[in-house]
Every structure is written in structure tokens, then in C-alpha cells.
Design an enzyme around this catalytic site. Structure first.
Site, mmCIF file in Angstrom:
data_model
loop_
_atom_site.group_PDB
_atom_site.id
_atom_site.type_symbol
_atom_site.label_atom_id
_atom_site.label_comp_id
_atom_site.label_asym_id
_atom_site.label_seq_id
_atom_site.Cartn_x
_atom_site.Cartn_y
_atom_site.Cartn_z
ATOM 1 N N LYS A 79 22.517 -30.822 41.939
ATOM 2 C CA LYS A 79 23.664 -30.132 41.348
ATOM 3 C C LYS A 79 23.156 -28.985 40.473
ATOM 4 C CE LYS A 79 27.883 -31.096 38.668
ATOM 5 N NZ LYS A 79 28.662 -32.132 37.962
ATOM 6 N N SER A 154 33.446 -32.602 39.344
ATOM 7 C CA SER A 154 32.835 -31.305 39.502
ATOM 8 C C SER A 154 31.633 -31.267 40.453
ATOM 9 C CB SER A 154 32.380 -30.795 38.128
ATOM 10 O OG SER A 154 31.373 -31.637 37.599
ATOM 11 N N SER A 178 32.830 -36.953 37.429
ATOM 12 C CA SER A 178 32.354 -35.914 38.346
ATOM 13 C C SER A 178 31.385 -36.351 39.437
ATOM 14 C CB SER A 178 31.705 -34.787 37.552
ATOM 15 O OG SER A 178 32.706 -33.949 37.062
#
Ligand code: GLN
Length: 485
Positions: A79, A154, A178
Site C-alpha cells: 500500500k 482505503s 481499511s
């Protein structure tokens, strides 16, 4: 079947038997990314050269007859809020558009030592603020199950990449859901570990008392392998806990005898999609048919979770994001004088959602409002934590939906922050309490979108969560379904 479609443990076996090389695996993943990323937009930065180079090193090691770690030679996506030395790390934000970290996050360092192959940095909501990956400066990510829908957020880029075989493994971060919510919307496994299990050193801070890095994988076995590799104390993160890391693969046993499951009724009320409810309750029935016992229970302060989370998270964010002023690193706006430069940098460097949160957080921390908002929220946080402590006196785990709905349409909620915040209703209490939670696929909606079931456990209760998740997975095939893209 293409190599990119296999799991990490399958590929590890093939590597050990010398049936495939890491180069072939890496090339297969690269080919897949080249075929589909134009449509999914999972990656902000692709690191194919570095990946191929690493794969050669691992292949040489295998050729020399050396032992390899289960993650050696396996492609992994990171990420884009996790720092990677020499590789741009944007946090999905214009303000870090050109930020190249001079160091690796501890998790990245640990994975490098084990020979993992870094394939790229994945898309995310800006500064991890969001539930749909629509707030990224680098464009929206699309859900491979239906390109008109969001992948959740996210960590949407990581979850969608795992689902679409654009990587074998991925790392996400979870401040209020997330990892779990996108995993649920993309039909993959996502684990938010206990706060302190994994070092946050090098994770760009959103809300430091809630943030935790964790694995996003194709099955539970892969989840244990990745968790083993990144867990453990780190002297560079004072909030990481100095506690022995068990071998999580030992949890891969099919056994539910004596397991007591609590079903918190507050998580099955208004706003929950019927198909999600049915999917999760059918999942509980299955677990009971395999030897577990389930009973309703209560987490009485659930109603206050969203409000207290959005005060605590935004307060911490307003402080954490104060450092982006155009001086130290990243994007710099036009400069007449110093104050003008700050203003330009921050007003054009941050997107609307990030600015909203900085304003909310600054407000709730300001004198006169601190007691009424921030302090009150902290007190509610303790009550929420106590709800869980009470529940875990009686139950081994709690089972809930991960998200109130399957993936929603792109654009559907983006203009209404409150509706978007309600997406987190079943995931944020976990972060407020610091406990672990895992999302596993438990079905599909009538239009073919994945549904996720969440299992929550007490602090450092990962092993039991993984055992329950594994047993569920061994008796279902939802995790084996692939999106047709
Ligand atoms: N959707 C939540 C938020 O916007 C959670 C995000 C996260 O876990 N990073 O704050």
C-alpha cells in the site's frame, strides 16, 4: 491456470520442487498487471525492474540448493502509505506526489530480508481517509468483480490487486476498517492485527493510536505466512509490543470444538443489507454445524462508535498532517512569502476529504471544544473497549458482517461524507478497542458481488481467529471464486 492465479504457499511448493522459477511467477504477475491495470487502476507505482532483479536473486539461491523462506520469490504489493526506500510513496496524495523515502518501513525491511518480490505500490484513499479508494489523487480503483463499483477502501488497490491476480500477496493498513472492508468487497482475506502486533515504523501516520498494518491475501494460509513474516517488536516503534510471535501456521487446523461465538445484535440492525445479513448468518450456521456454538450478545456502546472514531481519528490526523507544509518534503505550492507558501501548499496539495478532516480535528482539539469533543470521545472509546472485554469473558470470538453492503457504485456515496462514514460502522470499534479482526468471503450477492464475514477476537487473539477462519474456508469455496476480468 496462470502462475499469477496461485497462492503463495502453492507457489512456494512449486519453487522448492523446482517446477517453476521466481522469474516465471514474477513475469506472470507483470503480464497480468499489464493486461488489466488499465481498467482496475490498482497500482500507483509499478516496480517491475526491481521485482525481476529480486526474482533472479531468489532463483540463484534455489539453484545453489539453499533453503528459501515461504515468501522468497513471491510477488507482493505494498500500500502506498508504507515507506519504500528509493521508491516513490505518495499516500494517494498530491502533497507527496514526488516523495521518495530514504528508508524502508520495518515491515518492508522484514519482507526484503525474506526475499519477497516487490511488484509495486498500490492505490488508496488519500492519506487512508475513505472507504472507496475514490479520494486518491491518482484516480479511482475499480472493483474487479464489477468495474462500475468501488473496491472499498482505503486499501482498495491492494485488495483489488489480490482479487484480480495482479499480485500474490499485499499489505494494507487499517485505521477504521481499511484492510477488512476492501477485502470483503473484493472477496479476499484481510486481517487487522492487534494494535502493537506489527511495527508502524515507516507507515505514514493517519491516526497513530488506531493505525495498524496487515495482510491481504487469497486464503487464510497465505495470511498466516505473511503475518509470521511481519509481526513482532521493533525498537523503532514504541507502540509495538515486545511479545513473542507464535507460528501462526499452527492455527491452520480444522477444529471448532468448544468454540463459543457471540453475535452482537447491534451489528445486525438498521442499514444492514438483507443479502449480507443472510450470508453472514448462514456462515454462522455452518460454523455451528462444524462444532461451534453461537449465541446473541450485546456491545451496548456501538451506537457511539462512529462519532467517537471520527473525532479521535480526525484529531490525530490534524496533528499528524501538520508536517506537510511544503518545506521538508513533497509538493510545494507557489511562494510569495512563507505564509503564502504554506497556504498554497496545503490548499492545493490536499484533497477535499483530507481538508475536511483536518478542519474537524483542529476544531475538536481547540481550546473550549477539547473537553466537549476530543476528551468525551476518548471516554467513549474506553467504554467501547470495555464492551469487548466483557463479551470476550464469555465468547471466544464475535461474528459480524464486515461491511453493511456489498460494493457500491462509483460516485454513489462520494458527495455525502456521512453516508460514506457509515460504511465503517462494523469495523471501527475494533480499532478503538485495539483488538484483532479478520474478514473472510462468505457468499455473493444476487448480482455476483462478494460478501464478507468478520471475526473479532480479544487482544492478541489472532491464533483463534485464524483457526476459525481456516475451518470456515476449508468447508466453503467462496475464496476460490475469481472475478472475470
Ligand atoms: N474509512 C475509515 C476512514 O475514512 C477508515 C479508513 C482506514 O481504516 N484507514 O477513516
Amino acid at each position: 491456470m496462470e502462475l499469477c492465479e496461485y497462492t503463495c504457499w502453492q507457489l512456494h511448493d512449486m519453487l522448492k520442487r523446482k517446477e517453476v522459477s521466481s522469474r516465471e511467477i514474477t513475469e506472470s504477475v507483470i503480464k497480468r498487471i499489464e493486461e488489466v491495470d488499465e481498467r482496475t487502476n490498482c497500482y500507483i507505482t509499478k516496480t517491475f525492474d526491481v521485482a525481476l532483479q529480486k526474482s533472479h536473486q531468489v532463483d540463484d539461491k534455489i539453484r545453489r540448493g539453499e533453503e528459501i523462506h515461504p515468501l522468497s520469490g513471491i510477488p507482493i504489493a505494498i500500500k502506498d502509505n508504507i515507506c519504500t526506500e528509493g521508491v516513490r510513496t505518495t499516500c494517494g496524495s498530491r502533497i507527496l506526489l514526488n516523495f521518495i523515502p530514504p528508508y524502508d518501513a520495518t515491515v518492508v525491511k522484514r519482507l526484503k530480508e525474506k526475499g519477497a518480490v516487490f511488484i509495486g505500490k498500490t492505490n488508496m484513499d488519500e492519506f487512508a481517509m475513505g472507504s472507496s479508494t475514490e479520494t486518491s489523487y491518482f484516480g479511482i480503483t475499480r472493483n474487479p468483480w464489477n468495474l462500475e463499483t468501488v473496491p472499498g477502501g482505503s486499501s482498495g488497490g491492494s485488495a483489488a490487486a489480490v482479487a484480480a491476480d495482479q499480485t500474490i500477496l499485499a499489505l494494507g493498513s487499517d485505521t477504521g476498517g481499511s484492510i477488512r472492508q476492501p477485502a470483503s468487497m473484493c472477496g479476499v482475506i484481510g486481517l487487522k492485527p492487534t494494535y502493537g502486533r506489527i511495527s508502524r515504523f515507516g507507515l505514514i501516520a493517519y491516526a497513530s493510536s488506531l493505525d495498524q498494518i496487515g495482510p491481504i491475501t487469497k486464503d487464510v494460509r497465505d495470511c498466516t505466512l505473511l503475518l509470521n513474516a511481519i509481526s513482532g517488536y521493533d525498537e523503532q516503534d514504541s507502540t509495538s509490543v515486545n511479545r513473542e510471535v507464535p507460528d501462526y501456521t499452527k492455527s491452520l487446523v480444522e477444529d471448532l470444538k468448544g468454540i463459543k461465538i457471540g453475535i452482537p445484535t447491534e451489528y445486525f440492525g438498521k442499514g444492514l443489507d438483507k443479502e449480507v445479513e443472510e450470508g453472514v448468518l448462514d456462515g454462522v450456521k455452518l460454523l455451528c454445524s462444524l462444532g461451534a456454538e453461537a449465541e446473541e450478545t450485546h456491545l451496548p456502546h456501538t451506537d457511539y462508535a462512529i462519532a467517537s472514531y471520527y473525532l479521535i481519528a480526525t484529531s490525530e490526523a490534524s496533528s499528524n498532517l501538520a508536517r506537510y507544509d511544503g518545506v521538508g518534503y513533497g509538493y510545494r505550492g507557489a511562494e510569495e512569502d512563507l505564509i503564502d507558501m504554506y497556504k498554497h501548499t496545503r490548499s492545493s496539495g490536499f484533497g477535499a476529504e483530507v481538508k475536511r478532516r483536518i478542519m474537524l480535528g483542529t476544531y475538536s482539539l481547540s481550546s473550549g471544544y477539547y473537553d466537549a469533543y476530543y476528551l468525551k470521545a476518548l471516554k467513549v472509546r474506553t467504554l467501547i473497549k470495555q464492551d469487548f472485554e466483557e463479551a470476550f469473558k464469555k465468547f471466544d470470538c464475535l461474528i459480524t458482517p464486515t461491511s453493511p453492503t456489498p460494493a457500491f457504485y462509483i460516485g454513489e456515496k462520494i458527495d455525502d461524507p456521512l453516508t460514506m462514514y457509515l460504511q465503517d460502522i462494523y469495523t471501527i470499534s475494533t480499532n478503538l478497542a485495539g483488538i484483532p479482526g479478520i474478514s473472510i468471503p462468505c457468499g455473493f450477492s444476487h448480482d455476483g458481488l462478494p460478501i464478507g464475514l468478520q471475526i473479532l477476537g480479544p487482544i492478541f487473539g489472532e491464533e483463534k481467529l485464524l483457526q476459525i477462519a481456516y475451518t470456515f474456508e476449508q468447508n466453503t469455496d467462496y475464496h476460490q471464486q475469481k472475478p472475470k476480468i
